[in-house]
Design an enzyme around this catalytic site. Structure first.
Site, PDB file in Angstrom:
ATOM      1  CG  ASN A  11     109.468   3.459  57.020  1.00  0.00           C
ATOM      2  OD1 ASN A  11     108.797   3.696  58.030  1.00  0.00           O
ATOM      3  ND2 ASN A  11     110.641   2.840  57.062  1.00  0.00           N
ATOM      4  CD1 TRP A  12     105.526   8.942  56.368  1.00  0.00           C
ATOM      5  CD2 TRP A  12     104.170   9.803  57.947  1.00  0.00           C
ATOM      6  NE1 TRP A  12     104.631   9.792  55.741  1.00  0.00           N
ATOM      7  CE2 TRP A  12     103.791  10.323  56.687  1.00  0.00           C
ATOM      8  CE3 TRP A  12     103.457  10.190  59.079  1.00  0.00           C
ATOM      9  CZ2 TRP A  12     102.737  11.236  56.549  1.00  0.00           C
ATOM     10  CZ3 TRP A  12     102.400  11.083  58.930  1.00  0.00           C
ATOM     11  CH2 TRP A  12     102.048  11.606  57.680  1.00  0.00           C
ATOM     12  CE  LYS A  13     113.256   5.359  57.481  1.00  0.00           C
ATOM     13  NZ  LYS A  13     114.669   5.355  57.173  1.00  0.00           N
ATOM     14  CG  HIS A  98     113.491  -0.320  58.018  1.00  0.00           C
ATOM     15  ND1 HIS A  98     114.604   0.318  58.508  1.00  0.00           N
ATOM     16  CD2 HIS A  98     113.093   0.389  56.939  1.00  0.00           C
ATOM     17  CE1 HIS A  98     114.859   1.377  57.749  1.00  0.00           C
ATOM     18  NE2 HIS A  98     113.954   1.443  56.790  1.00  0.00           N
ATOM     19  CD  GLU A 100     115.756   3.337  60.002  1.00  0.00           C
ATOM     20  OE1 GLU A 100     114.573   3.438  60.396  1.00  0.00           O
ATOM     21  OE2 GLU A 100     116.203   3.987  59.025  1.00  0.00           O
ATOM     22  CD  GLU A 168     114.435   0.573  52.790  1.00  0.00           C
ATOM     23  OE1 GLU A 168     113.619   1.361  52.328  1.00  0.00           O
ATOM     24  OE2 GLU A 168     114.738   0.550  53.992  1.00  0.00           O
ATOM     25  N   GLY A 174     118.773   7.471  54.281  1.00  0.00           N
ATOM     26  CA  GLY A 174     118.858   8.743  54.995  1.00  0.00           C
ATOM     27  C   GLY A 174     120.170   9.476  54.791  1.00  0.00           C
ATOM     28  CB  SER A 213     118.858   8.548  49.409  1.00  0.00           C
ATOM     29  OG  SER A 213     119.488   8.587  50.693  1.00  0.00           O
ATOM     30  N   GLY A 234     111.546   6.953  52.627  1.00  0.00           N
ATOM     31  CA  GLY A 234     111.583   7.407  54.009  1.00  0.00           C
ATOM     32  C   GLY A 234     111.326   8.904  54.098  1.00  0.00           C
ATOM     33  N   GLY A 235     112.394   9.665  54.252  1.00  0.00           N
ATOM     34  CA  GLY A 235     112.291  11.106  54.478  1.00  0.00           C
ATOM     35  C   GLY A 235     111.358  11.836  53.520  1.00  0.00           C
TER      36      GLY A 235
END
Ligand code: G3P
Length: 250
Positions: A11-13, A98, A100, A168, A174, A213, A234-235
């Site tokens: 997930n590149w956000k 998500h 966010e 999640e 993150g 993470s 994610g990251g």
């Protein structure tokens, strides 16, 4: 879970421009060179990159997905993107709910429910995200929160083919913090049981991903937990080497 092919999804956000497509090429190439035929791979990218991402990945086993969609097919919703548009641009999956989106953009369970239905209407697989906040975990409410989110967000016509659940924990996203393997096992077993209660036996084969993470150094432990059928990354999905290393954990 026996009989379930694991999925490692990125997930590149709100990250990535044309320059980032090289990472995607490397991810595609990594899977082409037979990284692990047992693992399915997907990268969800910003809508601006989706069509090019889908083209780059089309000659590889990796698929491209969207990060969110509007419940409606089209109309006067300036700035929004429908599931049909994502499908048209080459997506196979879309993330809905998500944390966010839930926290920052007001996506509640009813909206997530509508977005999941929209995904299916367009022929996309819905990745429905759930997870507790730090305060909810500290209050001992984690399993209740997960139950409530599953009841409210997952339409009853969900099947193992059209839906993936991503657990999640919000406090793990993150932050570099992760739950213990025992906590992940408890949450995923709870989610599995709840899904079977809501949807019947078909949910025994529904994928439940862990997200928050995930990185190469913890992937083997987290992905080895019972009822963890893959990861939502994610990251670490922004760097091909990290994403490929996570996929190799299986
Ligand atoms: O959807 C994946 C995400 O929320 C996890 O992010 O950066 O903690 O891997 P990260």
């Amino acid at each position: 879970t026996p009989g379930i092919r694991p999925l490692v999804a990125g997930n590149w956000k709100m990250n990535g421009t044309s320059a980032s497509l090289n990472e995607l090429r490397s991810i595609g190439n990594g899977f082409m060179s037979g990284l692990d035929a047992e693992t399915e791979a997907l990268v969800c990218v910003p809508a601006t990159l989706l069509q090019r991402a889908a083209e780059i990945l089309s000659r590889t086993p990796v698929r491209a997905g969207g990060e969110d969609c509007h419940p409606k097919e089209s109309g006067a919703f300036t700035g929004e993107i429908s599931a049909e548009m994502l499908k048209d641009a080459g997506a196979s999956h879309v993330i809905v709910g998500h944390s966010e989106r839930r926290e920052l953009f007001g996506d509640n369970d009813a909206i997530v429910h509508a977005k999941a239905s929209a995904a299916w209407r367009a022929g996309l697989v819905a990745i429905i995200c759930i997870g507790e906040t730090r305060a909810e975990r500290e209050a001992g409410a984690t399993l209740d929160v997960l139950s409530r989110q599953l009841e409210g967000s997952v339409p009853t016509s969900a099947t193992a083919a059209n839906t993936i659940i991503a657990y999640e924990p919000v406090w793990a996203i993150g932050t570099g913090l992760t739950p213990t393997a025992a906590d992940v096992a408890e949450a995923h077993a709870h989610i599995r049981g709840k899904l079977i209660g809501l949807l019947g036996d078909a949910a025994a084969r529904m994928r439940i991903l862990y997200g928050g993470s995930v990185k190469p150094s913890n992937a083997v432990e987290l992905l080895g937990v019972e009822n963890v059928d893959g990861a939502l990354v994610g990251g670490a999905s922004l760097k091909a080497a990290d994403f490929l290393a996570i996929a190799e954990a299986y």
